[in-house]
Write a protein that holds these residues in place. Sequence first.
Motif, PDB file in Angstrom:
ATOM      1  N   PRO A  46      -3.210   9.672 -22.366  1.00  0.00           N
ATOM      2  CA  PRO A  46      -2.111   8.505 -22.239  1.00  0.00           C
ATOM      3  C   PRO A  46      -1.857   7.967 -20.425  1.00  0.00           C
ATOM      4  O   PRO A  46      -2.245   8.475 -19.539  1.00  0.00           O
ATOM      5  CB  PRO A  46      -0.677   9.195 -22.392  1.00  0.00           C
ATOM      6  N   VAL A  47      -1.981   6.642 -20.474  1.00  0.00           N
ATOM      7  CA  VAL A  47      -2.127   6.006 -19.436  1.00  0.00           C
ATOM      8  C   VAL A  47      -0.056   5.469 -19.530  1.00  0.00           C
ATOM      9  O   VAL A  47       0.234   4.920 -20.288  1.00  0.00           O
ATOM     10  CB  VAL A  47      -2.649   4.863 -19.022  1.00  0.00           C
ATOM     11  N   GLU A  48       0.257   5.554 -18.208  1.00  0.00           N
ATOM     12  CA  GLU A  48       1.786   5.353 -18.116  1.00  0.00           C
ATOM     13  C   GLU A  48       2.194   3.836 -17.753  1.00  0.00           C
ATOM     14  O   GLU A  48       1.279   3.165 -16.774  1.00  0.00           O
ATOM     15  CB  GLU A  48       2.276   5.723 -16.509  1.00  0.00           C
ATOM     16  N   ILE A  49       2.223   2.710 -18.575  1.00  0.00           N
ATOM     17  CA  ILE A  49       1.904   1.484 -18.888  1.00  0.00           C
ATOM     18  C   ILE A  49       2.959   0.918 -17.407  1.00  0.00           C
ATOM     19  O   ILE A  49       2.840  -0.267 -16.804  1.00  0.00           O
ATOM     20  CB  ILE A  49       2.895   0.889 -19.953  1.00  0.00           C
ATOM     21  N   GLY A  50       4.453   1.510 -16.547  1.00  0.00           N
ATOM     22  CA  GLY A  50       4.408   1.255 -16.108  1.00  0.00           C
ATOM     23  C   GLY A  50       3.969   1.339 -14.281  1.00  0.00           C
ATOM     24  O   GLY A  50       3.908  -0.053 -13.975  1.00  0.00           O
ATOM     25  N   VAL A  51       2.778   2.105 -14.605  1.00  0.00           N
ATOM     26  CA  VAL A  51       2.136   2.189 -13.597  1.00  0.00           C
ATOM     27  C   VAL A  51       1.301   1.236 -13.559  1.00  0.00           C
ATOM     28  O   VAL A  51       1.327   0.559 -11.723  1.00  0.00           O
ATOM     29  CB  VAL A  51       1.571   3.494 -13.167  1.00  0.00           C
ATOM     30  N   LEU A  52       0.475   0.929 -14.863  1.00  0.00           N
ATOM     31  CA  LEU A  52      -0.385  -0.021 -14.852  1.00  0.00           C
ATOM     32  C   LEU A  52       0.277  -1.577 -14.615  1.00  0.00           C
ATOM     33  O   LEU A  52      -0.795  -1.862 -13.697  1.00  0.00           O
ATOM     34  CB  LEU A  52      -0.573  -0.024 -15.825  1.00  0.00           C
ATOM     35  N   TYR A  53       1.110  -1.721 -14.689  1.00  0.00           N
ATOM     36  CA  TYR A  53       1.794  -3.276 -14.459  1.00  0.00           C
ATOM     37  C   TYR A  53       2.554  -3.268 -12.383  1.00  0.00           C
ATOM     38  O   TYR A  53       2.115  -4.238 -12.631  1.00  0.00           O
ATOM     39  CB  TYR A  53       3.549  -3.606 -15.446  1.00  0.00           C
ATOM     40  N   ALA A  54       2.910  -1.846 -12.352  1.00  0.00           N
ATOM     41  CA  ALA A  54       3.549  -2.059 -10.626  1.00  0.00           C
ATOM     42  C   ALA A  54       1.731  -2.471  -9.876  1.00  0.00           C
ATOM     43  O   ALA A  54       2.448  -2.803  -9.379  1.00  0.00           O
ATOM     44  CB  ALA A  54       3.958  -1.217 -10.271  1.00  0.00           C
ATOM     45  N   PHE A  55       1.089  -1.844 -10.378  1.00  0.00           N
ATOM     46  CA  PHE A  55      -0.097  -1.655 -10.020  1.00  0.00           C
ATOM     47  C   PHE A  55      -0.675  -3.008  -9.457  1.00  0.00           C
ATOM     48  O   PHE A  55      -1.459  -3.571  -9.137  1.00  0.00           O
ATOM     49  CB  PHE A  55      -1.285  -0.753 -10.450  1.00  0.00           C
ATOM     50  N   VAL A  56      -1.356  -3.616 -11.246  1.00  0.00           N
ATOM     51  CA  VAL A  56      -1.678  -5.021 -11.058  1.00  0.00           C
ATOM     52  C   VAL A  56       0.063  -5.702  -9.867  1.00  0.00           C
ATOM     53  O   VAL A  56      -1.169  -7.164  -9.959  1.00  0.00           O
ATOM     54  CB  VAL A  56      -1.417  -5.386 -12.406  1.00  0.00           C
ATOM     55  N   ASN A  57       0.761  -6.036 -10.561  1.00  0.00           N
ATOM     56  CA  ASN A  57       1.544  -7.075  -9.793  1.00  0.00           C
ATOM     57  C   ASN A  57       1.806  -7.165  -8.657  1.00  0.00           C
ATOM     58  O   ASN A  57       1.312  -7.689  -7.555  1.00  0.00           O
ATOM     59  CB  ASN A  57       3.037  -6.755 -10.550  1.00  0.00           C
ATOM     60  N   TYR A  58       1.707  -5.607  -7.777  1.00  0.00           N
ATOM     61  CA  TYR A  58       1.013  -5.130  -6.268  1.00  0.00           C
ATOM     62  C   TYR A  58      -0.074  -6.203  -6.086  1.00  0.00           C
ATOM     63  O   TYR A  58      -0.148  -6.227  -4.720  1.00  0.00           O
ATOM     64  CB  TYR A  58       1.318  -3.876  -5.770  1.00  0.00           C
ATOM     65  N   LEU A  59      -1.086  -5.811  -7.185  1.00  0.00           N
ATOM     66  CA  LEU A  59      -2.850  -6.909  -6.633  1.00  0.00           C
ATOM     67  C   LEU A  59      -2.425  -7.590  -6.106  1.00  0.00           C
ATOM     68  O   LEU A  59      -2.906  -8.510  -5.598  1.00  0.00           O
ATOM     69  CB  LEU A  59      -3.286  -6.165  -7.189  1.00  0.00           C
ATOM     70  N   ASP A  60      -1.626  -8.644  -7.007  1.00  0.00           N
ATOM     71  CA  ASP A  60      -2.186 -10.113  -7.293  1.00  0.00           C
ATOM     72  C   ASP A  60      -1.130 -10.605  -5.739  1.00  0.00           C
ATOM     73  O   ASP A  60      -0.913 -11.434  -5.612  1.00  0.00           O
ATOM     74  CB  ASP A  60      -0.595  -9.993  -8.416  1.00  0.00           C
ATOM     75  N   ARG A  61       0.636  -9.623  -5.976  1.00  0.00           N
ATOM     76  CA  ARG A  61       0.958 -10.002  -4.778  1.00  0.00           C
ATOM     77  C   ARG A  61       0.503  -9.827  -3.499  1.00  0.00           C
ATOM     78  O   ARG A  61       0.720  -9.932  -2.618  1.00  0.00           O
ATOM     79  CB  ARG A  61       2.507  -8.915  -4.891  1.00  0.00           C
ATOM     80  N   MET A  62      -0.202  -8.954  -3.140  1.00  0.00           N
ATOM     81  CA  MET A  62      -0.915  -8.311  -2.055  1.00  0.00           C
ATOM     82  C   MET A  62      -1.551  -9.640  -1.723  1.00  0.00           C
ATOM     83  O   MET A  62      -2.113  -9.829  -0.587  1.00  0.00           O
ATOM     84  CB  MET A  62      -1.821  -6.507  -2.274  1.00  0.00           C
TER      85      MET A  62
ATOM     86  N   PHE B 184       0.961  -1.345   0.125  1.00  0.00           N
ATOM     87  CA  PHE B 184       0.075   0.075   0.074  1.00  0.00           C
ATOM     88  C   PHE B 184       0.757   1.243  -0.151  1.00  0.00           C
ATOM     89  O   PHE B 184       0.329   2.199  -0.847  1.00  0.00           O
ATOM     90  CB  PHE B 184      -1.024   0.068   1.339  1.00  0.00           C
ATOM     91  N   ALA B 185       2.180   1.185   0.274  1.00  0.00           N
ATOM     92  CA  ALA B 185       2.818   2.278   0.751  1.00  0.00           C
ATOM     93  C   ALA B 185       3.420   2.507  -0.494  1.00  0.00           C
ATOM     94  O   ALA B 185       3.659   3.825  -1.976  1.00  0.00           O
ATOM     95  CB  ALA B 185       3.854   2.168   1.975  1.00  0.00           C
ATOM     96  N   ALA B 186       3.824   1.036  -1.471  1.00  0.00           N
ATOM     97  CA  ALA B 186       4.213   1.561  -3.098  1.00  0.00           C
ATOM     98  C   ALA B 186       2.671   1.386  -3.944  1.00  0.00           C
ATOM     99  O   ALA B 186       3.556   3.462  -4.201  1.00  0.00           O
ATOM    100  CB  ALA B 186       5.233  -0.074  -3.909  1.00  0.00           C
ATOM    101  N   MET B 187       1.886   1.629  -3.639  1.00  0.00           N
ATOM    102  CA  MET B 187       0.505   2.040  -4.202  1.00  0.00           C
ATOM    103  C   MET B 187       0.478   3.694  -4.307  1.00  0.00           C
ATOM    104  O   MET B 187      -0.316   4.307  -5.169  1.00  0.00           O
ATOM    105  CB  MET B 187      -0.565   1.205  -3.840  1.00  0.00           C
ATOM    106  N   PHE B 188       0.973   4.199  -2.871  1.00  0.00           N
ATOM    107  CA  PHE B 188       0.469   5.371  -2.306  1.00  0.00           C
ATOM    108  C   PHE B 188       1.112   6.596  -3.418  1.00  0.00           C
ATOM    109  O   PHE B 188       0.941   7.633  -3.666  1.00  0.00           O
ATOM    110  CB  PHE B 188       0.194   6.231  -1.043  1.00  0.00           C
TER     111      PHE B 188
END
Length: 576
Positions: free
Chosen positions: A262-278, A140-144
């Motif tokens: 435009p959407v930052e693909i890296g941010v999208l990747y990080a969010f999906v990755n963090y959700l999966d990891r969370m 969540f810290a990384a998400m914020f």
Amino acid sequence: MIPHRRMLLISFLLLAGGTASEIAGPLLVQHFIDNHLTERYFPLEPLLALGGFYLFLYLSSAVMNYYQSLFFQKTSLAIVREIRNDVFQSVESLGMSFFDRFNNGAIISRITNDTEQIKELYITVLAAFVQNIFFIIGVFAAMFYLSPELALWCLAVMPVLYLLIAVYHRYSSIFYAEMSEKLSGLNSRLNESIQGMPVIQQFQQERRMIDTFSRENKAHYKAWMKTMKLDGLLLRPAVDLLSIAALMAVLGFFGYQSMNGPVEIGVLYAFVNYLDRMFEPVNQIMQRLSMFQQSIVSGGRVFRLMEHEEPPPKAEPKTMKQLNGSLSFEHVSFSYDGRTSVLDDVSFSVKKGEMLAVAGPTGSGKSTIINLIERFYAPDRGTIRFDAEPLEAVPEKVLRRDVGLVLQDSFIFSGSILDNIRMYAGEADEKEVRRAAEITGADLFIQKLPDGYHHQLGERGTSLSAGEKQLLSITRTVLRKPKILILDEATASVDTESEGQIQRALESMREHMTLVVIAHRLSTIKKADTIIVLKNGSILEKGTHESLLKQKGLYEAMYSLQKMKEKADREEARRT
């Protein structure tokens, strides 16, 4: 845990470091995607530094997680070892009244199975809980850091997760408590069956015992199935449903943003990755909840046993060094359950060097007299005295050293004959052991064994006859040279020749010790200085063998019946 706080602190620091390294990985990937891949900007040195740092994080996370797991397990094993020692020490200090009410299987289950579940609390549950909670906080810290607005939306799943955990905790505590009780029942049934195997096979009760065990086993199975159904409903399926809903929300959020810019693909990747990891840590926490619940239930059972306050009657602090040998009961009454009187106003006395015999029908209170003399129980009323001092004034060490006890059911430990005989007198050398065995007649059969006094015995001395076990039991008590020797049907399992030798040995020792003999075989107590006859917990008759026969009462009737039986047995033996 307090004595191990240093090792635990190191484990937690390593755990936090390993978790932080795992969380930092997706941020580096996000930086690479948004600042290098999408921009087609590939400078060699920054990319090598980025890749090297990513590899360093991966390796350091693996090393730190290995050592934190190793330290947690080392600490947990040490804690459980101490708990087992403490609970065993607590059980050893409990009074006999505790063992009257609790069966052996339930006690063994608490010391072994339940402490094993407590071990899982430290090895599996505690480390997983802390690691995964750290990980979720870090996610969540990384998400914020990446998107405060979307992170707030993701926080909405936390109350639902908390409700899920609360519901699971409530019902699983009931089911796991039931499961633990059923397991104790299984252990009790198994212990009882093994101990009573000769009786079971003699009366061909194998099928009945198998059916009884099967019913207990089926009840344990049903209790387990309740927990499995609960786990199957509230663990991974429910959490997976929440994770899918959260993923749909994140993808919907980025889809909506893509309509406006435009959407930052890296941010999208990080969010999906963090959700999966969370949600994977959430799944692990939920799965560990079952172990946690078992540990809590088992811990409660163990600590209730450790905190059970039912100590044996204790001695007052006195300076008495040893007993002289006299014993008296003054108006003693006792009841095991507080309702039914076992002894009622019993009074007698025996001086040093005398022999007191206690006779009477089954259930008259003979063995209870032994229990009170040995201070296994305290009398409800009246006073027991040694050398004019009340029993409470005799220190525990003096009582156990100077009062010898030989029971009808002799308990022989695994080990050598020599060790069994000198278990009460560990400092005795082999010559003293042999001398005591010669006095009691045990030397005759010991010399015939393959290794003599060094012959190894199995559990409970399975290779010995009942009479041989009894001779060993008498020998190890005689070796200690007690001031008062109590024999509870001690010659019941020996042959006539051995009994005669034991009687002669006891006669020679009477000037050095006081004898209290509980006997059904009345021919063994003819030479007693005093015989008391109990009936329904009260003294019905008192006197010598000759005077009691003249009274034509209960003692005379019992003696006559035994003489008739012995005569009939001899005639039957001659005919055979």
